[in-house]
Design a protein around this motif. Structure first.
Motif, PDB file in Angstrom:
ATOM      1  N   UNK A  48       0.828  -1.210  -0.026  1.00  0.00           N
ATOM      2  CA  UNK A  48       0.000  -0.040  -0.081  1.00  0.00           C
ATOM      3  C   UNK A  48       0.801   1.181   0.087  1.00  0.00           C
ATOM      4  N   UNK A  49       2.087   1.251   0.619  1.00  0.00           N
ATOM      5  CA  UNK A  49       3.001   2.353   0.446  1.00  0.00           C
ATOM      6  C   UNK A  49       3.570   2.776  -0.976  1.00  0.00           C
ATOM      7  N   UNK A  50       3.115   2.044  -1.720  1.00  0.00           N
ATOM      8  CA  UNK A  50       3.726   2.207  -3.226  1.00  0.00           C
ATOM      9  C   UNK A  50       2.513   3.021  -3.835  1.00  0.00           C
ATOM     10  N   UNK A  51       1.344   3.460  -3.125  1.00  0.00           N
ATOM     11  CA  UNK A  51       0.272   4.027  -3.618  1.00  0.00           C
ATOM     12  C   UNK A  51      -0.781   3.015  -4.221  1.00  0.00           C
ATOM     13  N   UNK A  52      -1.945   3.235  -3.622  1.00  0.00           N
ATOM     14  CA  UNK A  52      -2.847   2.091  -3.945  1.00  0.00           C
ATOM     15  C   UNK A  52      -3.444   2.217  -5.532  1.00  0.00           C
ATOM     16  N   UNK A  53      -2.948   3.342  -5.997  1.00  0.00           N
ATOM     17  CA  UNK A  53      -3.432   3.460  -7.543  1.00  0.00           C
ATOM     18  C   UNK A  53      -2.561   3.305  -8.497  1.00  0.00           C
ATOM     19  N   UNK A  54      -2.900   2.787  -9.724  1.00  0.00           N
ATOM     20  CA  UNK A  54      -1.957   2.618 -10.811  1.00  0.00           C
ATOM     21  C   UNK A  54      -0.862   1.174 -10.769  1.00  0.00           C
ATOM     22  N   UNK A  55       0.256   1.577 -10.264  1.00  0.00           N
ATOM     23  CA  UNK A  55       1.165   0.471 -10.588  1.00  0.00           C
ATOM     24  C   UNK A  55       0.905  -0.643  -9.650  1.00  0.00           C
ATOM     25  N   UNK A  56       0.371  -0.610  -8.622  1.00  0.00           N
ATOM     26  CA  UNK A  56      -0.152  -1.843  -7.590  1.00  0.00           C
ATOM     27  C   UNK A  56      -1.451  -2.399  -8.127  1.00  0.00           C
ATOM     28  N   UNK A  57      -2.317  -1.630  -8.367  1.00  0.00           N
ATOM     29  CA  UNK A  57      -3.477  -1.935  -8.851  1.00  0.00           C
ATOM     30  C   UNK A  57      -3.571  -2.718 -10.142  1.00  0.00           C
ATOM     31  N   UNK A  58      -2.571  -2.313 -11.153  1.00  0.00           N
ATOM     32  CA  UNK A  58      -2.359  -3.071 -12.382  1.00  0.00           C
ATOM     33  C   UNK A  58      -1.715  -4.412 -12.010  1.00  0.00           C
TER      34      UNK A  58
END
Length: 371
Positions: free
Chosen positions: A81-91
């Motif tokens: 989650x610390x990578x940011x929940x939008x974009x790279x992680x959700x992809x």
């Protein structure tokens, strides 16, 4: 059965140049020889999502039971989650989710739509999504739309601008002339959407939107910047034409914010936001709020098959399925990239997603992840 290997890779699509030349895939294998294929968002070739899978997610998944699917992916979301929940992680999570559904269908000998509760319709009409019109003349826009309609026999057409997002209201007069020309070409009863690709200010969007209403356009997609949710909602509430958004929304919570702002047609993308599991959550959210779910989807192979399995299960499917530019780029790797026949897609009945591909061609087109 346990997960034994996670393989991530990019593929050169079509001739490997131009629009969407690379796509990003994940293969989840088990110790009993079964596998599932998933696809990540193709932005910048999906490279970043593949790195996150390989480095941060795959080690956790090895030796896990693939039927613990939801628990595994929710755990990974919160680990990353610390990578940011939008974009790279959700992809990344979308790719894994799709692969696990494909695997689950093969394990149980059922097509994915059956595991989701069954299909209302397995033959789904398409709409031709015609991009690149910001840089075309009026005549060139008409020619591009006419060629796609003749080739694909769609139930609707969407004209996309794909302009420079660093500038707003660049050529409102010219945009209106193009919209008028496409209406003349297709006739007064043909269903047409207009995708501004975030190209207008609120004032510019209001000016164009009023003209689109007079022309009988059916929807007005992403008129303002996607991250300005309040502005998107203001335009949606002030215009009579249906305003749509959501292809750049990566969580169910973000989609809820769009709906609460006033957007009445939401367009999340299965390879960006949660995969099949995420899209089913979006369907439930849209139904609860009485808004239309019309997913954005530009990938002609794995992502597309996942998308139509989900859409077949929706009772009140409001619009046709997107058929984007260069759909043929799935060949020759994928044997059944689900080309439309008589303007319709057919959902496969074989176990999993029904993906068929040429293994030799796939290996030949693999790209180094460093690219």
């Amino acid at each position: 059965m346990k997960i034994s290997k996670i393989d991530v890779f990019q593929l050169a699509m079509g001739d490997g140049t131009g629009w969407m030349p690379k796509s990003a895939f994940v293969r989840v294998e088990t110790d009993e020889g079964l596998f599932g294929l998933g696809e990540a968002s193709p932005m910048q070739g999906g490279y970043s999502s593949l790195v996150v899978i390989a480095r941060d997610m795959a080690p956790f998944l090895i030796d896990k039971d693939p039927l613990d699917h939801a628990v595994l992916l929710d755990t990974l979301l919160h680990k990353c989650i610390k990578l940011g929940p939008d974009g790279i992680v959700t992809g990344a999570l979308a790719a894994l989710d799709i692969a696990l559904w494909d695997l689950k269908g093969k394990m149980l000998g059922q097509p994915v739509y059956k595991l989701l509760g069954g299909a209302w319709n397995k033959t789904l009409p398409c709409y031709s999504s015609v991009g690149g019109n910001a840089d075309r003349t009026v005549n060139d826009v008409v020619r591009a739309v006419a060629a796609r309609v003749e080739k694909e026999q769609p139930a609707a057409v969407k004209i996309r601008w794909d302009g420079d997002r660093t500038r707003q209201d660049v050529d409102i007069k010219g945009d209106i002339e193009k919209a008028k020309a496409v209406r003349r070409l297709l006739g007064e009863d043909f269903v047409i959407g207009f995708d501004a690709n975030n190209g207008y200010s609120i004032g510019g969007a209001m000016r164009v939107g009023r003209v689109l209403e007079d022309l009988g356009y059916t929807w007005f997609e992403e008129p303002v910047q996607h991250y300005n949710v309040a502005a998107m909602g203001e335009v949606a509430q002030r215009l009579d034409i249906t305003v749509s958004a959501g292809e750049q929304t990566y969580t169910v919570q973000g989609l809820k914010d769009l709906i609460e702002a006033g957007v009445r047609m939401v367009q999340p993308d299965i390879v960006k936001m949660g995969g099949i599991t995420g899209m089913m959550q979006c369907a439930a959210l849209a139904r609860a709020h009485g808004v239309e779910l019309v997913p954005h989807q530009t990938q002609p192979t794995v992502g597309h098959l996942a998308n139509i399995h989900v859409l077949s299960t929706i009772m009140h499917l409001a619009k046709p399925v997107e058929l984007a530019d260069k759909w043929e780029r799935g060949e020759p790797i994928f044997v059944n990239p689900s080309q439309p026949i008589d303007g319709c897609f057919t959902v496969p009945d074989t176990p999993g997603l029904g993906i068929q591909f040429d293994e030799r061609e796939m290996q030949a087109r693999r790209l180094p992840i460093a690219g």
